[in-house]
Every structure is written in C-alpha cells, then in structure tokens.
Design a protein around this motif. Structure first.
Motif, PDB file in Angstrom:
ATOM      1  N   ARG A  41      44.492  10.318  39.366  1.00 57.54           N
ATOM      2  CA  ARG A  41      43.442   9.951  40.316  1.00 57.54           C
ATOM      3  C   ARG A  41      42.945  11.187  41.062  1.00 57.54           C
ATOM      4  O   ARG A  41      41.744  11.381  41.241  1.00 57.54           O
ATOM      5  N   ARG A  44      40.668  13.167  38.923  1.00 59.09           N
ATOM      6  CA  ARG A  44      39.301  12.622  38.872  1.00 59.09           C
ATOM      7  C   ARG A  44      38.556  12.910  40.170  1.00 59.09           C
ATOM      8  O   ARG A  44      37.360  13.215  40.149  1.00 59.09           O
ATOM      9  N   LEU A  45      39.240  12.800  41.300  1.00 63.72           N
ATOM     10  CA  LEU A  45      38.600  13.064  42.590  1.00 63.72           C
ATOM     11  C   LEU A  45      38.216  14.535  42.754  1.00 63.72           C
ATOM     12  O   LEU A  45      37.343  14.864  43.561  1.00 63.72           O
ATOM     13  N   GLU A  96      36.403   5.570  42.150  1.00 63.87           N
ATOM     14  CA  GLU A  96      37.824   5.605  42.489  1.00 63.87           C
ATOM     15  C   GLU A  96      38.219   4.549  43.515  1.00 63.87           C
ATOM     16  O   GLU A  96      39.336   4.551  44.016  1.00 63.87           O
TER      17      GLU A  96
END
Length: 100
Positions: A41, A44-45, A96
């Motif tokens: 995560r 991706r952020l 997200e």
C-alpha cells in the motif's frame, strides 16, 4: 524493516498515519503477511511524490484532502498544488480508500 531498517521520516505518514502505524506494528509482531500488505500500500501511495515537481505542496494538499485541519499554503518560492495536481492526488487517495 525486514532488511534492518530502524525507522524513517515518512511524508506519507502525515496523511496516512494509520498505514504507517500499521506497518510498524506488523514489523514489531513479525507478521510478514501483514507487513507485505502495508508495504505494498505504501508503495502505491508513493505515487504522490510524482504528482508535482515539489513534494511539500503535494503532501500538504493530501493532508487537507484527508481532513487534517490545516491549510495547504506554502511559503515562497513554493506554490500550492495546482488544480491538475489536486485531481491526480485525489485519484491516488481514492484508489487507496483514503477518500470517499
């Protein structure tokens, strides 16, 4: 963290503190499945760092979008995030689950 990292100052933790905290907790518990999930995560952020030329205005705008009670104003020579940068940032945060 698995490789021996002992901490960092993560800009992402300003607007996604739950994710940063959960990553650290998973590492302390040696829960490698959960650690992998939160690391992915965070990976991706990290796209927020590509939204604008300077990351401070983008992080500030992300904080405002995530309802941190503050303003996204930056001291000169930095400029606030543009409308286009804000739209791209909103897209990342929505993907997200950080924005509705």
């Amino acid at each position: 963290m698995i490789s021996g990292g002992d901490g960092c100052i993560a800009g992402l933790s300003n607007f996604a503190p739950e994710t940063a905290s959960a990553l650290a907790e998973a590492a302390r518990k040696e829960d490698f499945g959960l650690l992998r999930e939160y690391q992915m995560r965070i990976d991706r952020l990290m796209a927020v760092y590509d939204v604008g030329e300077q990351f401070i205005p983008i992080i500030k705008k992300a904080m405002v979008l995530c309802r941190v009670p503050m303003k996204s104003v930056c001291a000169r020579p930095m400029q606030e995030a543009t409308e286009g940068e804000t739209r791209r940032l909103e897209q990342i945060l929505k993907e997200e689950g950080l924005l509705p």
